[in-house]
Design a protein around this motif. Structure first.
Motif, PDB file in Angstrom:
ATOM      1  N   ALA A 239       0.826  -1.203   0.000  1.00  0.00           N
ATOM      2  CA  ALA A 239       0.000   0.000   0.000  1.00  0.00           C
ATOM      3  C   ALA A 239       0.866   1.262   0.000  1.00  0.00           C
ATOM      4  O   ALA A 239       0.568   2.232  -0.680  1.00  0.00           O
ATOM      5  CB  ALA A 239      -0.943  -0.005   1.203  1.00  0.00           C
ATOM      6  N   THR A 250      -8.983   3.445  -5.478  1.00  0.00           N
ATOM      7  CA  THR A 250      -9.189   2.183  -4.778  1.00  0.00           C
ATOM      8  C   THR A 250     -10.441   2.255  -3.917  1.00  0.00           C
ATOM      9  O   THR A 250     -10.797   3.305  -3.391  1.00  0.00           O
ATOM     10  CB  THR A 250      -7.983   1.847  -3.880  1.00  0.00           C
ATOM     11  OG1 THR A 250      -7.692   2.973  -3.047  1.00  0.00           O
ATOM     12  CG2 THR A 250      -6.769   1.492  -4.709  1.00  0.00           C
ATOM     13  N   LEU A 252     -12.527   0.100  -0.767  1.00  0.00           N
ATOM     14  CA  LEU A 252     -12.492  -0.909   0.293  1.00  0.00           C
ATOM     15  C   LEU A 252     -13.913  -1.187   0.760  1.00  0.00           C
ATOM     16  O   LEU A 252     -14.694  -0.262   0.964  1.00  0.00           O
ATOM     17  CB  LEU A 252     -11.658  -0.397   1.472  1.00  0.00           C
ATOM     18  CG  LEU A 252     -11.630  -1.261   2.745  1.00  0.00           C
ATOM     19  CD1 LEU A 252     -10.765  -2.493   2.537  1.00  0.00           C
ATOM     20  CD2 LEU A 252     -11.129  -0.450   3.932  1.00  0.00           C
ATOM     21  N   TYR A 291      -4.685   0.228   4.448  1.00  0.00           N
ATOM     22  CA  TYR A 291      -5.035  -0.042   3.048  1.00  0.00           C
ATOM     23  C   TYR A 291      -4.997   1.222   2.192  1.00  0.00           C
ATOM     24  O   TYR A 291      -4.946   1.145   0.971  1.00  0.00           O
ATOM     25  CB  TYR A 291      -6.431  -0.664   2.963  1.00  0.00           C
ATOM     26  CG  TYR A 291      -6.530  -2.020   3.626  1.00  0.00           C
ATOM     27  CD1 TYR A 291      -5.579  -3.001   3.396  1.00  0.00           C
ATOM     28  CD2 TYR A 291      -7.574  -2.323   4.483  1.00  0.00           C
ATOM     29  CE1 TYR A 291      -5.654  -4.247   3.997  1.00  0.00           C
ATOM     30  CE2 TYR A 291      -7.671  -3.568   5.099  1.00  0.00           C
ATOM     31  CZ  TYR A 291      -6.710  -4.512   4.854  1.00  0.00           C
ATOM     32  OH  TYR A 291      -6.799  -5.738   5.449  1.00  0.00           O
ATOM     33  N   ALA A 293      -7.182   3.298   1.180  1.00  0.00           N
ATOM     34  CA  ALA A 293      -8.185   3.315   0.109  1.00  0.00           C
ATOM     35  C   ALA A 293      -8.700   4.733  -0.118  1.00  0.00           C
ATOM     36  O   ALA A 293      -8.743   5.554   0.803  1.00  0.00           O
ATOM     37  CB  ALA A 293      -9.341   2.384   0.464  1.00  0.00           C
ATOM     38  N   ASP A 294      -9.103   5.005  -1.344  1.00  0.00           N
ATOM     39  CA  ASP A 294      -9.681   6.304  -1.668  1.00  0.00           C
ATOM     40  C   ASP A 294     -11.139   6.361  -1.234  1.00  0.00           C
ATOM     41  O   ASP A 294     -11.647   7.425  -0.875  1.00  0.00           O
ATOM     42  CB  ASP A 294      -9.570   6.574  -3.164  1.00  0.00           C
ATOM     43  CG  ASP A 294      -8.127   6.674  -3.613  1.00  0.00           C
ATOM     44  OD1 ASP A 294      -7.370   7.422  -2.985  1.00  0.00           O
ATOM     45  OD2 ASP A 294      -7.754   5.983  -4.585  1.00  0.00           O
ATOM     46  N   ILE A 296     -14.030   4.139   1.184  1.00  0.00           N
ATOM     47  CA  ILE A 296     -14.163   3.104   2.203  1.00  0.00           C
ATOM     48  C   ILE A 296     -15.642   2.871   2.470  1.00  0.00           C
ATOM     49  O   ILE A 296     -16.359   3.808   2.857  1.00  0.00           O
ATOM     50  CB  ILE A 296     -13.460   3.508   3.510  1.00  0.00           C
ATOM     51  CG1 ILE A 296     -11.962   3.746   3.267  1.00  0.00           C
ATOM     52  CG2 ILE A 296     -13.664   2.459   4.589  1.00  0.00           C
ATOM     53  CD1 ILE A 296     -11.251   4.341   4.483  1.00  0.00           C
ATOM     54  N   LEU A 594     -10.657  -5.199  -1.212  1.00  0.00           N
ATOM     55  CA  LEU A 594     -10.207  -3.933  -1.792  1.00  0.00           C
ATOM     56  C   LEU A 594      -9.866  -4.148  -3.254  1.00  0.00           C
ATOM     57  O   LEU A 594      -9.203  -5.131  -3.610  1.00  0.00           O
ATOM     58  CB  LEU A 594      -9.004  -3.380  -1.040  1.00  0.00           C
ATOM     59  CG  LEU A 594      -8.481  -2.015  -1.517  1.00  0.00           C
ATOM     60  CD1 LEU A 594      -8.032  -1.161  -0.338  1.00  0.00           C
ATOM     61  CD2 LEU A 594      -7.323  -2.180  -2.491  1.00  0.00           C
ATOM     62  N   GLU A 596      -8.668  -1.959  -6.940  1.00  0.00           N
ATOM     63  CA  GLU A 596      -8.202  -0.734  -7.587  1.00  0.00           C
ATOM     64  C   GLU A 596      -8.807  -0.684  -8.989  1.00  0.00           C
ATOM     65  O   GLU A 596      -8.705  -1.651  -9.745  1.00  0.00           O
ATOM     66  CB  GLU A 596      -6.677  -0.718  -7.659  1.00  0.00           C
ATOM     67  CG  GLU A 596      -6.113   0.568  -8.245  1.00  0.00           C
ATOM     68  CD  GLU A 596      -4.599   0.599  -8.212  1.00  0.00           C
ATOM     69  OE1 GLU A 596      -4.032   1.689  -8.024  1.00  0.00           O
ATOM     70  OE2 GLU A 596      -3.983  -0.472  -8.380  1.00  0.00           O
TER      71      GLU A 596
END
Length: 606
Positions: A239, A250, A252, A291, A293-294, A296, A594, A596
């Protein structure tokens, strides 16, 4: 005069990152109060309470990563050289180390793989045991050494400073607030809580201080890192090393297990301290942030409905994720009027990075309202009550429309507004309500179709669908229709699924994790082995003692989004044989998913 002073303290949670909260009760003949809001100035007439947390300085020890209640006597040198978290390297006995070797060597293999991928030669240390005690003795054994010879080859070595207590105890004060969160410096120490009644006028203590000692503070067990796997077969990414290109983001999806459901009766195989919310929330937050993530999507996010509950969204996740640049939206389950389960209110929360996306619109789907509408228009009057009792289950979905910010837009469409629709849901859990599950999924998809008809917009459908691969709800999501002969359709006492021809949708949805099965190449065997051969879904996303299987999914519209990478799946061995979820390492009974994605350059019909 105060007749009784009792102190109740959650000291069965001696973990770094856990918040220790005292519950103090003062009693006098004419009055009883519980101080739970401001413990520092909890006044009772002319008295107040004084609190102190202390740490003892001369009893620090290192603890075993397998048996955290035991002192460590051995350490793996291979872990240190491979830069594996040091807490993972400690073991209490040679037998502990040998028993854990099959799982422990996975850490070495991963570290060796990472070294090779970076172009460095694999060191010999990954092919053998390298361990030493805390003294000067060092031992090296080949990986083929038997367990019995391994045990006999080690002589536990422990420093005198650890095995012998000093004559005078030395305590350092570390806090005076109503809660205390142990730090890394506290690992190996015993904490002491002191509570004394103080006369407000004289500032003198009344009576003796009540004290409690904790167990020795141990490091929080760290879950094995999960890598992001590019589906084009071009190696593995951590990550921290991931560099997002324009138009890439990304997502999640994670059922975090509401505190209301995390009971010792249901998960009696998990230590009580690892089930406690003060521990789990820190562990979950650390995992989620890792993670990076962009977007969640979290399910079973508990909210306030009854005074015995805490608001996990408002009081913890929203402010904590805000510190890391996330903006959050939340939809609580509707009031459980019909079932009366006032202590199990939770909901869905969606967060996104403020520097990557902006919020455009929010839709809230309440399946209870849809049930009321259905019964008013379709169900005969004589069956309305029965229908509502079956359909009203308080499940919800949260739909968020986001706009990608300039640097996150596809390079081939500069200046064009790039929207993204993200649905986050938690479908009813009861296995004997197959018709309700399918109806809820169908209702959600019909709502998404309306959004798709109003705008050319990529879509993600995430959540815990409580439906296994191959079930009717999964078939509807993945195939766009349900076979009229599907066995799940046999359960339809209200006739809400007829005609079966209506069980269709036009969204080009594909399950993100099926991309593993569509990707060929060396190194993907271990990932495809963790998929169901028939449905190409993960073998499990939920693993308890009573059930193991997939319930969670990330679906995407394949005409507008491409899968770039996926978070690697866990296998049963990685959970340690015989251990189910949740565990001290993994704080939910589900695993996080997750993916991408990249906005498609050219839109095409699916």
């Amino acid at each position: 005069m105060l007749s009784v002073l009792r102190v109740y303290l959650h000291f069965d949670i001696p973990i770094v990152g856990c918040e220790l909260t005292p519950y103090v009760l003062l009693r006098r003949p004419d009055k009883t109060i519980t101080t739970d809001d401001d413990l520092e100035i909890a006044l009772l007439d002319d008295y107040f309470l004084c609190y102190k947390y202390r740490v003892q300085s001369d009893k620090k020890v290192v603890v075993c990563n397998v048996h955290p209640s035991e002192h460590a006597t051995l350490q793996c040198l291979g872990c240190l050289k491979a830069k594996i978290p040091v807490a993972k390297s400690y073991h209490c006995t040679p037998k502990c180390f040998s028993d854990a070797w099959q799982h422990h060597r996975v850490l070495h293999d991963r570290a060796a793989s990472a070294i090779n991928e970076n172009g460095n030669e694999e060191e010999e240390l990954f092919g053998r045991f390298n361990n030493f005690g805390f003294g000067s003795i060092k031992t090296s054994l080949s990986a083929s050494t038997s367990s019995s010879s391994l045990i006999n080859s080690f002589a536990p070595v422990y420093p005198e400073a650890i095995t012998q207590r000093s004559g005078v105890e030395t305590w350092f004060e570390v806090g005076r607030s109503k809660t205390y969160t142990p730090t890394i410096d506290d690992i190996g120490h015993v904490l002491k809580f002191e509570c004394v009644v103080i006369d407000a006028e004289t500032k003198l203590s009344i009576g003796h201080a009540s004290t409690l000692l904790t167990s020795r503070v141990i490091p929080a067990p760290l879950p094995s890192p999960r890598r992001l796997i590019p589906v084009d077969g071009m190696g593995h990414l951590d990550a921290d090393d991931r560099i997002k290109s324009s138009g890439t983001f990304t997502v999640l999806s994670y059922n975090i297990l509401s505190d209301a459901y995390a009971s010792n009766d249901l998960y009696n195989y998990c230590p009580s301290w690892a089930l406690s919310w003060p521990y789990r929330r820190q562990n979950l937050l650390q995992e989620i942030l890792g993670y990076r993530a962009d977007i969640i999507c979290l399910q079973e996010m508990q909210s306030v409905f009854h005074q015995v509950q805490s608001d996990h969204y408002e009081d913890f996740f929203s402010p904590e994720l805000d510190k890391h640049g996330y903006y959050g939206l939340y939809k609580r389950k509707t009031n459980e009027v019909y079932s009366g389960k006032i202590n199990t209110i939770d909901g869905c929360a969606t967060f996104f990075r403020r520097d990557r996306f902006s919020h455009v619109k929010k839709y809230e789907v309440e399946f209870n309202k849809a049930a009321q509408s259905l019964t008013d228009t379709v169900i005969p009057t004589t069956q309305k009550k029965t229908a509502l009792n079956r359909l009203v289950k308080d499940n919800v979905a949260l739909i968020v429309v986001l706009e990608a910010k300039v640097h996150n837009q596809p390079v081939d469409n500069p200046g064009k507004r790039q929207l993204l629709c993200v649905a986050n849901t938690h479908v009813n859990v009861h296995q004997d309500l197959k018709d309700v599950k399918l109806w809820q999924v169908h209702t959600l998809l019909k709502g998404l179709e309306k959004i798709a008809a109003s705008a050319d917009i990529p879509m993600l459908v995430c959540g815990d669908f409580n439906s296994v691969p191959g079930s009717a709800p999964h078939a509807l999501l993945a195939m766009g229709k349900v076979d009229p002969l599907h066995p799940d359709l046999a359960v339809d006492p209200l006739n809400i699924l007829r005609p079966h021809s209506k069980l269709v949708h036009q969204l080009p949805l594909v399950s993100a994790y099926s991309s593993f099965a569509r990707t060929a190449g060396l190194g993907f065997e271990q990932h495809t082995q963790r998929l169901d051969n028939t449905t190409n879904e993960p073998l499990f996303t939920n693993a308890t003692r009573d059930f193991i299987g997939s319930l969670d999914y990330i679906f995407y519209t394949a005409d507008s989004l491409n899968v770039e990478s996926l978070l690697e799946l866990l296998d049963e061995e990685s959970l340690r044989k015989g251990i189910a979820l949740p565990s001290p390492e993994w704080s939910s009974d589900h695993i996080a998913l997750l993916a991408e994605f990249h906005f498609c350059k050219n839109r095409s019909k699916h």
